[in-house]
Scaffold this active site. Sequence first.
Site, PDB file in Angstrom:
ATOM      1  N   LYS A   9     133.037 -60.426 -55.722  1.00 18.72           N
ATOM      2  CA  LYS A   9     133.354 -59.111 -55.427  1.00 18.72           C
ATOM      3  C   LYS A   9     132.338 -58.455 -54.654  1.00 18.72           C
ATOM      4  CE  LYS A   9     129.573 -57.578 -57.953  1.00 18.72           C
ATOM      5  NZ  LYS A   9     128.440 -56.904 -57.304  1.00 18.72           N
ATOM      6  N   SER A 107     131.124 -64.358 -62.343  1.00 19.91           N
ATOM      7  CA  SER A 107     132.754 -64.911 -61.823  1.00 19.91           C
ATOM      8  C   SER A 107     132.711 -66.516 -62.626  1.00 19.91           C
ATOM      9  CB  SER A 107     133.226 -64.816 -60.433  1.00 19.91           C
ATOM     10  OG  SER A 107     134.378 -64.743 -60.086  1.00 19.91           O
ATOM     11  N   ASP A 139     127.968 -57.831 -65.151  1.00 20.04           N
ATOM     12  CA  ASP A 139     129.346 -58.155 -64.358  1.00 20.04           C
ATOM     13  C   ASP A 139     130.198 -58.959 -65.027  1.00 20.04           C
ATOM     14  OD1 ASP A 139     127.652 -56.449 -62.349  1.00 20.04           O
ATOM     15  OD2 ASP A 139     127.608 -58.271 -60.958  1.00 20.04           O
TER      16      ASP A 139
END
Length: 254
Positions: A9, A107, A139
Amino acid sequence: MIRHRAYAKVNIFLKITGIRGEYHTLSSRFMRVNTLFDTLWFEPKSTPEFEIRGNFDCEVHSNTIYKAYKHLQSATHSDNLSSFFENNAVCVEKNIPSFAGLGGGSSDAATFLKMCNETLDLELSVEELAEIGSNVGADVPFFIYGYESANVSGIGEIVKPFNEPLLNFEVTTPELQISTPAVYRYYREHRYAPITAEEVSRLEATPSLEILATINSKEANDLYSAALGCYPALQEKKGWFFSGSGSSFFRIKE
């Protein structure tokens, strides 16, 4: 053998809104980078220890995937989960640079949690997975939800999808490992200037393409000047925007 993509991202904007205990609260637009991703899969192994196979520069117990495993274990108390990883390793083909502001570790952790939920029929909702993921890293919830673009606030736990076209990014990462805690500490000591609720509302309502066309990189990311102050070797890149606490820069690919 099913392979799963863990996308990077970038932060279109990242603005500090205040302080909550030891953490800074923020408002940020996260957008997926479709061309940059790690790949995860499971494969059989013969030793019972939890094993991560891949090119990592940290010990297994410090890896976000292992932390996600431990939090998932605590949340589910699943015997199937423990026995599965006595017989299977987690394999990761790393492409997202570490310590780069691109969310690679988060992620990977989010993708791992979703893979476990699917493979082992844990029947956890997306919200439950996001709550587990928030214990791993700020995140992680964004990647759990799988949105292409979202406004992220609080300390990362509030994720609201933003309906807009996905942009095509070019990303470059200097060979400089940046410590996120160090950048936030420098920001708090030397740059602290949280924005108003009105400014937050305006930014969160503005499409990413318009934001990148109308403000410069230092205006877009409150941590950029802090990272430059904290790491003198980090050089400004004109025409590029700074992602997270760095060290990666991005721009729209022409």
